[in-house]
Design a protein around this motif. Structure first.
Motif, PDB file in Angstrom:
ATOM      1  N   LEU A 131       0.841  -1.238   0.039  1.00  0.00           N
ATOM      2  CA  LEU A 131       0.066  -0.042   0.013  1.00  0.00           C
ATOM      3  C   LEU A 131       0.819   1.238   0.091  1.00  0.00           C
ATOM      4  O   LEU A 131       1.878   1.336   0.743  1.00  0.00           O
ATOM      5  CB  LEU A 131      -0.830  -0.066   1.546  1.00  0.00           C
ATOM      6  N   LEU A 132       0.522   2.335  -0.869  1.00  0.00           N
ATOM      7  CA  LEU A 132       1.291   3.421  -0.890  1.00  0.00           C
ATOM      8  C   LEU A 132       0.230   4.468  -0.982  1.00  0.00           C
ATOM      9  O   LEU A 132      -0.880   4.598  -1.031  1.00  0.00           O
ATOM     10  CB  LEU A 132       1.937   3.673  -2.262  1.00  0.00           C
ATOM     11  N   THR A 133       0.865   5.649  -0.173  1.00  0.00           N
ATOM     12  CA  THR A 133       0.108   6.938  -0.024  1.00  0.00           C
ATOM     13  C   THR A 133       0.995   8.129  -0.080  1.00  0.00           C
ATOM     14  O   THR A 133       2.190   8.150   0.290  1.00  0.00           O
ATOM     15  CB  THR A 133      -0.699   6.998   1.555  1.00  0.00           C
ATOM     16  N   ARG A 134       0.587   9.421  -0.843  1.00  0.00           N
ATOM     17  CA  ARG A 134       1.297  10.291  -0.728  1.00  0.00           C
ATOM     18  C   ARG A 134       1.347  11.322   0.180  1.00  0.00           C
ATOM     19  O   ARG A 134       0.407  11.507   1.145  1.00  0.00           O
ATOM     20  CB  ARG A 134       0.645  11.153  -2.057  1.00  0.00           C
ATOM     21  N   VAL A 135       2.651  11.560   0.645  1.00  0.00           N
ATOM     22  CA  VAL A 135       3.152  12.384   1.880  1.00  0.00           C
ATOM     23  C   VAL A 135       3.867  13.473   1.865  1.00  0.00           C
ATOM     24  O   VAL A 135       4.678  13.548   0.412  1.00  0.00           O
ATOM     25  CB  VAL A 135       3.684  11.426   2.685  1.00  0.00           C
ATOM     26  N   ALA A 136       3.646  14.419   2.446  1.00  0.00           N
ATOM     27  CA  ALA A 136       4.651  15.887   2.064  1.00  0.00           C
ATOM     28  C   ALA A 136       5.917  15.635   2.260  1.00  0.00           C
ATOM     29  O   ALA A 136       6.665  16.325   1.677  1.00  0.00           O
ATOM     30  CB  ALA A 136       4.022  16.800   2.925  1.00  0.00           C
ATOM     31  N   ASP A 137       6.433  14.810   3.429  1.00  0.00           N
ATOM     32  CA  ASP A 137       7.925  14.702   3.422  1.00  0.00           C
ATOM     33  C   ASP A 137       8.342  13.021   3.503  1.00  0.00           C
ATOM     34  O   ASP A 137       8.113  12.689   4.680  1.00  0.00           O
ATOM     35  CB  ASP A 137       8.326  15.272   4.668  1.00  0.00           C
ATOM     36  N   PRO A 138       8.621  12.672   2.204  1.00  0.00           N
ATOM     37  CA  PRO A 138       8.571  11.179   2.265  1.00  0.00           C
ATOM     38  C   PRO A 138      10.170  10.520   2.914  1.00  0.00           C
ATOM     39  O   PRO A 138      10.040   9.382   3.125  1.00  0.00           O
ATOM     40  CB  PRO A 138       8.718  10.742   0.754  1.00  0.00           C
ATOM     41  N   ARG A 139      10.912  11.638   3.087  1.00  0.00           N
ATOM     42  CA  ARG A 139      12.155  11.217   3.986  1.00  0.00           C
ATOM     43  C   ARG A 139      12.000  10.305   5.159  1.00  0.00           C
ATOM     44  O   ARG A 139      12.971   9.641   5.521  1.00  0.00           O
ATOM     45  CB  ARG A 139      12.925  12.419   4.229  1.00  0.00           C
ATOM     46  N   ALA A 140      10.706  10.331   6.033  1.00  0.00           N
ATOM     47  CA  ALA A 140      10.682   9.650   7.092  1.00  0.00           C
ATOM     48  C   ALA A 140      10.023   8.334   6.915  1.00  0.00           C
ATOM     49  O   ALA A 140       9.855   7.412   7.959  1.00  0.00           O
ATOM     50  CB  ALA A 140       9.907  10.542   7.895  1.00  0.00           C
ATOM     51  N   GLY A 142       9.612   4.461   4.372  1.00  0.00           N
ATOM     52  CA  GLY A 142       9.856   3.570   3.044  1.00  0.00           C
ATOM     53  C   GLY A 142       9.451   4.272   1.811  1.00  0.00           C
ATOM     54  O   GLY A 142       8.122   4.643   2.016  1.00  0.00           O
ATOM     55  N   VAL A 143       9.925   4.341   0.998  1.00  0.00           N
ATOM     56  CA  VAL A 143       9.379   5.260  -0.422  1.00  0.00           C
ATOM     57  C   VAL A 143       9.492   4.374  -1.627  1.00  0.00           C
ATOM     58  O   VAL A 143      10.505   3.551  -1.949  1.00  0.00           O
ATOM     59  CB  VAL A 143      10.343   6.412  -0.620  1.00  0.00           C
ATOM     60  N   ALA A 144       8.385   4.371  -2.519  1.00  0.00           N
ATOM     61  CA  ALA A 144       8.388   3.448  -3.719  1.00  0.00           C
ATOM     62  C   ALA A 144       8.788   4.229  -4.731  1.00  0.00           C
ATOM     63  O   ALA A 144       7.956   5.462  -5.007  1.00  0.00           O
ATOM     64  CB  ALA A 144       6.966   2.866  -3.866  1.00  0.00           C
ATOM     65  N   GLU A 157      14.440   2.986   1.814  1.00  0.00           N
ATOM     66  CA  GLU A 157      14.178   3.132   3.455  1.00  0.00           C
ATOM     67  C   GLU A 157      14.685   4.487   3.864  1.00  0.00           C
ATOM     68  O   GLU A 157      15.846   4.765   3.868  1.00  0.00           O
ATOM     69  CB  GLU A 157      14.519   1.920   4.249  1.00  0.00           C
ATOM     70  N   LYS A 158      13.697   5.372   4.098  1.00  0.00           N
ATOM     71  CA  LYS A 158      13.955   6.769   4.615  1.00  0.00           C
ATOM     72  C   LYS A 158      15.203   7.291   3.732  1.00  0.00           C
ATOM     73  O   LYS A 158      16.066   7.825   4.457  1.00  0.00           O
ATOM     74  CB  LYS A 158      14.405   6.718   6.063  1.00  0.00           C
ATOM     75  N   PRO A 187      21.794  -7.035   6.848  1.00  0.00           N
ATOM     76  CA  PRO A 187      21.052  -5.973   7.918  1.00  0.00           C
ATOM     77  C   PRO A 187      21.401  -4.646   7.112  1.00  0.00           C
ATOM     78  O   PRO A 187      22.606  -4.487   6.554  1.00  0.00           O
ATOM     79  CB  PRO A 187      21.784  -6.128   9.335  1.00  0.00           C
ATOM     80  N   SER A 188      20.928  -3.485   7.317  1.00  0.00           N
ATOM     81  CA  SER A 188      20.981  -2.044   6.971  1.00  0.00           C
ATOM     82  C   SER A 188      22.059  -1.275   7.540  1.00  0.00           C
ATOM     83  O   SER A 188      22.437  -1.938   8.786  1.00  0.00           O
ATOM     84  CB  SER A 188      19.448  -1.515   6.819  1.00  0.00           C
ATOM     85  N   TRP A 189      22.271  -0.243   7.458  1.00  0.00           N
ATOM     86  CA  TRP A 189      23.075   0.497   8.125  1.00  0.00           C
ATOM     87  C   TRP A 189      22.469   0.922   9.791  1.00  0.00           C
ATOM     88  O   TRP A 189      23.246   1.114  10.694  1.00  0.00           O
ATOM     89  CB  TRP A 189      23.343   1.937   7.492  1.00  0.00           C
ATOM     90  N   ARG A 190      21.100   0.471   9.937  1.00  0.00           N
ATOM     91  CA  ARG A 190      20.721   0.629  11.226  1.00  0.00           C
ATOM     92  C   ARG A 190      20.872  -0.566  11.929  1.00  0.00           C
ATOM     93  O   ARG A 190      20.343  -0.651  13.067  1.00  0.00           O
ATOM     94  CB  ARG A 190      18.904   1.188  10.895  1.00  0.00           C
ATOM     95  N   GLY A 191      21.458  -1.530  11.463  1.00  0.00           N
ATOM     96  CA  GLY A 191      21.226  -3.067  11.841  1.00  0.00           C
ATOM     97  C   GLY A 191      20.030  -3.580  12.100  1.00  0.00           C
ATOM     98  O   GLY A 191      19.836  -4.585  12.616  1.00  0.00           O
ATOM     99  N   GLU A 192      18.983  -3.247  10.877  1.00  0.00           N
ATOM    100  CA  GLU A 192      17.925  -4.059  10.933  1.00  0.00           C
ATOM    101  C   GLU A 192      17.693  -4.719   9.615  1.00  0.00           C
ATOM    102  O   GLU A 192      18.344  -4.068   8.497  1.00  0.00           O
ATOM    103  CB  GLU A 192      16.890  -2.955  11.077  1.00  0.00           C
TER     104      GLU A 192
END
Length: 355
Positions: A131-140, A142-144, A157-158, A187-192
């Motif tokens: 599911l996707l939705t448009r957001v004002a600030d996608p930096r926070a 996961g972005v498609a 991711e962010k 794992p990503s740079w966040r360790g996740e």
């Protein structure tokens, strides 16, 4: 088809509330956010739910029980640390087996539920549907990234520089193909272990990954501002209901819910508002978009656009707005003290004081 509900995590953005309470149990219109998601799953015809729990497992289990209250059968799956959404899929492998499943983030809120989405997935059965939705600030989020035909071609991711304004909503649908993908990523740079990386692996291996851009209301209730906004949205849809005691000196206007056992005395209530059982509102004003949980006391005060959790009191403090007040809280006036300044000043200091 099963569901995997994520109800772990530390809830750092909702502290100090989440120092003593699970973020998924913070109430919206006097009902835990998590409960809205469980009701959506039941409405979509899903009955078997695996629930990922962490440090707040005991509180989650006490609130949800075996799931029968929601028409569900809940199995709890402990996660030692919040190591990412894909990690949750990894540790739920035995429970999920070879069934298709919905992964639902327990602190997300979607108006209208997910029945249509589940029916579409069952009908077409892609390897994954997001599911996707448009957001004002996608930096926070996961972005498609979609191509001209609307096909998903990439996920991040962010990202610092998002390639679109399409954020991933916290509901995903998968076939068992996802299990291979979560084992294939690092794992990503966040360790996740990021679910975006797992879905990207599916895209890279030419699996069928589809997306739906939702037009309805969605919120990740991870911070106070979003909690208050979701509370506002839910309250706007409540029908008026006065089951408690409202005396003749009080006035209730609009969509006001006074639960059985609540009392309103010499007060003005302007909806949408919900007042929980056992709560007493006395000589006060409660304004729009406010929910007051059970067994609270509001006296000689004004309250608007706020959430008050159970067993709290607000006594003689004037006006409060845009606030989230936890359980067993006492808000009272500060004692009057003489106006004075105190200093410890070093040599050659210069101080200016506004009287």
């Amino acid at each position: 088809m099963k569901a995997l509900v994520l109800a772990g995590g530390a809830g750092t953005r909702l502290r100090p509330i989440t120092h003593t309470s699970a973020k998924q149990l913070v109430p919206v219109a006097n009902k835990a956010v998590l409960f809205y998601g469980l009701e959506s799953l039941a409405e979509a015809g899903i009955t078997d739910v695996g629930m990922i729990v962490g440090d707040t497992a005991a509180e989650i289990e006490e609130a949800v029980g075996d799931g029968s209250e929601f028409g569900l059968k809940v199995t709890y799956i402990p996660q030692d640390k919040p190591l990412g959404l894909a990690h949750a899929v990894l540790i739920a492998r035995d429970y999920l087996g070879d069934d298709d499943f919905v992964m639902y983030l327990g602190d997300n809120f979607i108006v209208g539920g997910i029945t249509g989405l589940v029916e579409e997935f069952r009908r077409n059965r892609p390897d994954a549907q997001i599911l996707l939705t448009r957001v004002a600030d996608p930096r926070a989020f996961g972005v498609a990234e979609l191509d001209a035909s609307g096909q998903v071609i990439g996920l991040e991711e962010k990202p610092d520089r998002p390639k679109s304004d399409l954020a991933l909503v916290g509901v995903y649908l998968f076939t068992p193909v996802i299990h291979e993908a979560v084992r294939a990523i690092e794992p990503s740079w966040r360790g996740e272990l990021e679910i975006t990386h797992a879905i990207q692996h599916l895209i890279d291996t030419r699996a069928d990954v589809r997306s739906t851009v939702i037009q309805g209301y969605w919120k990740d209730t991870g911070n106070v501002g979003d909690m208050l906004e979701v509370n506002r949205t839910v309250l706007e849809g409540l029908p008026r209901r006065i089951d408690g005691d409202v005396d003749d000196a009080s006035e209730t206007i609009g969509r006001v819910v006074v639960e059985a056992g609540a009392r309103v005395v010499n007060s003005r209530i302007v909806g949408p508002v919900v007042i929980g059982s056992g709560t007493v509102v006395d000589n006060s004003y409660v304004g729009p978009f406010t929910s007051i949980a059970e067994n609270c006391r509001i006296t000689d005060s004004e309250l608007e656009f706020s959430i008050v959790l159970r067993d709290s009191s607000i006594l003689g403090v004037g006006r409060i707005e845009a606030s989230l007040i936890g359980r067993h809280v006492e808000v009272t006036p500060a004692p009057s003290v003489p106006s004075a300044h105190r200093f410890v000043l070093g040599d050659h200091s210069k101080v200016q004081i506004h009287s």
